[in-house]
Design a protein around this motif. Structure first.
Motif, short mmCIF file in Angstrom:
data_model
loop_
_atom_site.label_atom_id
_atom_site.label_comp_id
_atom_site.label_asym_id
_atom_site.label_seq_id
_atom_site.Cartn_x
_atom_site.Cartn_y
_atom_site.Cartn_z
N HIS A 39 0.85 -1.18 0.00
CA HIS A 39 0.00 0.00 0.00
C HIS A 39 0.89 1.24 0.00
O HIS A 39 1.84 1.35 0.80
N TRP A 40 0.57 2.19 -0.89
CA TRP A 40 1.37 3.39 -1.10
C TRP A 40 0.53 4.64 -0.84
O TRP A 40 -0.69 4.63 -1.07
N ALA A 41 1.19 5.71 -0.43
CA ALA A 41 0.51 6.98 -0.21
C ALA A 41 1.29 8.09 -0.90
O ALA A 41 2.53 8.13 -0.84
N ARG A 42 0.57 8.97 -1.56
CA ARG A 42 1.20 10.10 -2.23
C ARG A 42 1.57 11.16 -1.21
O ARG A 42 0.77 11.54 -0.36
N THR A 43 2.79 11.67 -1.29
CA THR A 43 3.25 12.78 -0.46
C THR A 43 3.84 13.84 -1.37
O THR A 43 3.95 13.65 -2.59
N ALA A 44 4.23 14.96 -0.79
CA ALA A 44 4.84 16.04 -1.59
C ALA A 44 6.12 15.57 -2.27
O ALA A 44 6.50 16.07 -3.33
N ALA A 45 6.79 14.59 -1.67
CA ALA A 45 8.05 14.11 -2.22
C ALA A 45 7.87 12.97 -3.21
O ALA A 45 8.83 12.55 -3.86
N GLY A 46 6.66 12.43 -3.33
CA GLY A 46 6.41 11.29 -4.21
C GLY A 46 5.64 10.21 -3.49
O GLY A 46 5.11 10.41 -2.40
N MET A 47 5.58 9.03 -4.09
CA MET A 47 4.87 7.90 -3.51
C MET A 47 5.73 7.22 -2.46
O MET A 47 6.91 6.93 -2.69
N VAL A 48 5.12 6.96 -1.30
CA VAL A 48 5.85 6.40 -0.16
C VAL A 48 5.07 5.19 0.35
O VAL A 48 3.85 5.24 0.46
N PRO A 49 5.76 4.07 0.68
CA PRO A 49 5.05 2.95 1.30
C PRO A 49 4.34 3.42 2.57
O PRO A 49 4.89 4.20 3.36
#
Length: 464
Positions: free
Chosen positions: A155-165
């Motif tokens: 499962h991944w979440a979008r952040t300001a820096a990109g996609m993060v686990p």
């Protein structure tokens, strides 16, 4: 940092599914652990009470779904268990009275916070007691609108820096619902304390959905027994629609499934297409005037969105200081002062009532939850006192628990219809249909979605 394009590279092409093709099945009843689960749908009833009469009203609606706001994310585990069972007992009576077959979904956070497996265990136990034993628990947290997707069970979440686990995000460090695992199979093992090993979790992948299609996925689902957890990939709405079609096929063959879902699943399961945000013409029907924005969420994104609202202008802010709220000797006077000033401000501009931005936690998860409830109760009291002094043209509630408590306790909303979104797929507008708040637009704005300008865009739309 990983991009969405990198995550999706090499996957089979999307299998397009017309939303209208997803038809049939039982009436979907979503037990929502905070009110933000309505953010992807339109014209669906919302209940903040679960009397048999209220549930019958929801089951009569032609949308094929209704939401029951349990607010269990704000409760301790034992209380969450009791509330889920209470709702389900009433639902069984209401469904029999209406002659419908309910399908039960436990809706929680797309960043994996919430009472799992406590809630699904409680519901499965109660369903078995009512003669409806559960074969499989289908876990689908994906919420593509908000940048939360699942690929190869991670499962991944979008952040300001990109996609993060997900296990590496701030949400995984939650004081009450924290976790380490990003692979949903390992997350199930972690959250069940090893009761269910990762190897015993059935994984349905993007390849299963896109190459195999509904028939193949239905065959996989038809083989589950004894509440086996099933974790499902999804990177877009079409993936979720393939899943929904497969679930309907499996259920038509007699497989009994319980869902643990994020918000996007509901739209796919009831055959709705994503709708554009409500426009100025639709919003003008609710009238004009200054509104109230209540902010309880403490995540960093909410703080950034407050800064964006200040840049928009036309607001005055009033802070509820958390240490003061935790002192019984000063709490009531502080709440009264803030509410009086906010009500006066609404005569000339929009008013923001917010908690102080420094997060105060306890020594353990239960103590942290108790602090959160105390702060939320004070915000509710402040909002209730404010609207008694001056009726707002609209109310925006920022944060999941905040939205629930303000709807039920500050505004007395018992029944509402979600009319659509103000930002695509992430911020919903309810129209209360009874009580003192009837007809006043109520905006449910989760703490963890949108960019830094999202709150300003919502308030700007309401001003239109």
């Amino acid at each position: 940092m990983t991009s969405v394009e990198e995550l999706l590279a090499g996957l089979p092409p999307v299998r397009p599914v017309d939303p209208g093709e997803v038809t049939g099945g039982g009436h979907l009843v979503v037990l929502d652990d905070d009110p933000t689960g309505t953010q992807t749908v339109a014209d669906v009833p919302v209940l903040t009470s679960w009397s048999v009469d209220d549930l019958r009203w929801g089951l009569r609606h032609p949308s094929r779904a209704c939401f029951v706001l349990t607010n269990t994310r704000s409760l301790a585990a034992a209380d969450a268990t009791a509330r889920n069972r209470e709702v389900l007992d009433a639902l069984v009576v209401a469904a029999e009275a209406e002659g419908v077959e309910p399908v039960v979904a436990s809706r929680s956070d797309s960043t994996l916070r919430g009472h799992f497996p406590v809630e699904t265990d409680a519901l499965a136990d109660d369903l078995a007691r009512h003669g409806r034993p559960v074969d499989g628990v289908v876990i689908v947290p994906a919420f593509p609108d908000a940048g939360r997707i699942t690929v190869d069970s991670v499962h991944w979440a979008r952040t300001a820096a990109g996609m993060v686990p997900a296990g590496e995000t701030e949400f995984a460090r939650d004081a009450t619902f924290g976790y380490r695992s990003s692979d949903l199979r390992e997350w199930v093992e972690e959250k069940t304390g090893g009761r269910t090993a990762a190897a015993d979790v059935l994984a349905i992948t993007v390849a299963d959905l896109r190459s195999g299609g509904p028939q193949h996925v239905a065959e996989l689902l038809s083989g589950v027994r004894d509440r086996q957890p099933v974790v499902v990939d999804a990177a877009c709405d079409d993936d979720l629609r393939v899943l929904a079609s497969a679930l309907l096929q499996a259920e038509s063959r007699g497989t009994r499934l319980l869902y643990r879902i994020g918000p996007a699943f509901v739209r796919a399961r009831i055959g709705q297409a994503a709708s554009p945000p409500l426009d100025a013409a639709a919003l003008r029907a609710y009238g004009s005037g200054h509104g109230l924005i209540a902010v309880g969420s403490h995540v960093g994104l909410t703080t950034a969105q407050l800064a964006g609202l200040r840049e928009l202008g036309g607001v005055e802010e009033f802070e509820l200081d958390v240490p003061t709220l935790l002192d019984p000797a000063s709490r009531d006077d502080h709440v009264a002062e803030v509410s009086a000033r906010a009500a006066e401000a609404m005569r000339r501009c929009d008013a923001v009532v917010r908690t102080s931005r420094t997060l105060v936690t306890g020594a353990d998860a239960d103590e942290s939850l108790a602090i959160a409830r105390t702060v939320s109760a004070a915000l509710v009291d402040a909002v209730a006192a404010t609207v008694r002094r001056h009726q707002p043209a609209f109310v925006v509630a920022k944060g999941g628990i905040t939205s629930s408590d303000i709807a039920t306790e500050a505004l007395g909303i018992r029944r509402a219809i979600t009319r659509g979104t103000l930002l695509p797929g992430i911020v919903s507008l309810w129209e209360p249909v009874a009580g003192g708040a009837a007809g006043t637009p109520y905006v449910v704005f989760p703490g963890n979605v949108g960019d830094e300008h999202a709150l300003a865009r919502v308030v700007g739309s309401l001003r239109s």
